[in-house]
Design an enzyme around this catalytic site. Sequence first.
Site, short mmCIF file in Angstrom:
data_model
loop_
_atom_site.label_atom_id
_atom_site.label_comp_id
_atom_site.label_asym_id
_atom_site.label_seq_id
_atom_site.Cartn_x
_atom_site.Cartn_y
_atom_site.Cartn_z
N VAL A 61 97.79 37.44 41.40
CA VAL A 61 96.38 37.32 40.99
C VAL A 61 95.57 36.76 42.16
CG1 VAL A 61 94.82 36.20 39.36
CG2 VAL A 61 97.08 36.98 38.59
N GLY B 116 94.89 43.57 42.24
CA GLY B 116 95.56 43.59 40.93
C GLY B 116 94.61 43.93 39.79
N GLY B 117 93.41 43.36 39.80
CA GLY B 117 92.45 43.64 38.74
C GLY B 117 92.03 45.11 38.77
N SER B 118 91.79 45.62 39.96
CA SER B 118 91.42 47.04 40.10
C SER B 118 92.57 47.93 39.65
CB SER B 118 91.09 47.35 41.56
OG SER B 118 90.04 46.53 42.01
N ALA B 119 93.80 47.50 39.94
CA ALA B 119 94.97 48.28 39.52
C ALA B 119 95.00 48.38 38.00
CB ALA B 119 96.24 47.59 40.04
N ASP C 163 87.82 49.27 44.77
CA ASP C 163 89.23 49.61 45.01
C ASP C 163 89.83 50.50 43.91
OD1 ASP C 163 89.27 48.07 47.30
OD2 ASP C 163 90.23 46.34 46.37
N LYS D 104 98.24 47.20 46.36
CA LYS D 104 98.01 47.80 47.69
C LYS D 104 97.99 46.71 48.75
CE LYS D 104 93.64 46.13 48.24
NZ LYS D 104 93.34 45.04 49.14
#
Length: 309
Positions: free
Chosen positions: A105, A111-114, A146, A16
Amino acid sequence: MAHPVANSVVVRVPGKINLQLSVGPKEADGFHGVVTVFQSISLYDDVTVTKVEIGAGLSLNISGDHVHSVPTDETNLAWRAAILMCQKHDLSADLRIDINKSIPVAGGMAGGSADAAATILAIDALFSLGQTREELHHVGAQLGSDVPFMLSGGTAVGRGRGDQVTAALSRGTYHWVLALSTLGLSTPAVYAECDRLREGMKVATPQVSDHLLQALLAADPQALGKSLVNDLQAAACSLRPALRLILDVGSEYGALGSIVSGSGPTVAFLVTDEDQALDLAVALTSSGVVGSVTRVSGPVPGARVTEVH
Ligand code: ATP
């Protein structure tokens, strides 16, 4: 007819950018209330969750660019998502998670939330749990503010910590050029710098920008470009002064708007069409101030199952 039992599920999940990120005053617990407008864009991680032999436990592998700093243990958000889903549904976590990363990253693109959102959805599909969207969001919110948005995608307004998500009406497709950095920025460090820069200032309670919502409704990229706002941008630029040079290149080449995404260091440039995107990508690459450049569009749908084996 009985459904065949799935052994492996692949979920594709987009990153996002924040079209608006307005940050309220620091609260007693150290966190900040925010108002944000998210847009999912066409840069994806692919997360595969596979059943393994009973008793083997959970394992996680990561492939893709610049993944050396991503943990492969219980601190990975996808791992935590798997544990939470298995506990909630009384499943044994004999699973392998494979993440193929394209979302940068620590890039301000969640990215981690994705990956957490993708894992929640993959486990729902793998075990035919049939959870509602609200139930999946509820699990996601326990992992990070997120995560609920990464499940639904599109364009949405986030309030609270960003976790109270409501869909926003948006028409048209927007073209973006992203300037990516191999060296991430820590989100807590950027918030701390924001607090430092604001010391002694009275900070208003954040409100969603009517101009921005109108621009999205009217499918008007010119107006959207003028409405982009990020309260963390000054802090990100303070910690990483090279971001100002990158933002300047975009303005020189006629981007409709330029913004640091979230806590950075990804910089997003809004352009009129794919031709302008290509021109700006070439200009940014030859400027020498940018690590790498990619062209994307948005909004795109959130996490979705792409393969079941
Ligand atoms: P935030 O969501 O805090 O705004 P971000 O979007 O800038 O962060 P992420 O790519 O989510 O950045 O990574 C932030 C940190 O989270 C990384 O430095 C890494 O140590 C840790 N992390 C945990 N799980 C993951 C994951 N699946 N992918 C990437 N980073 C992860």
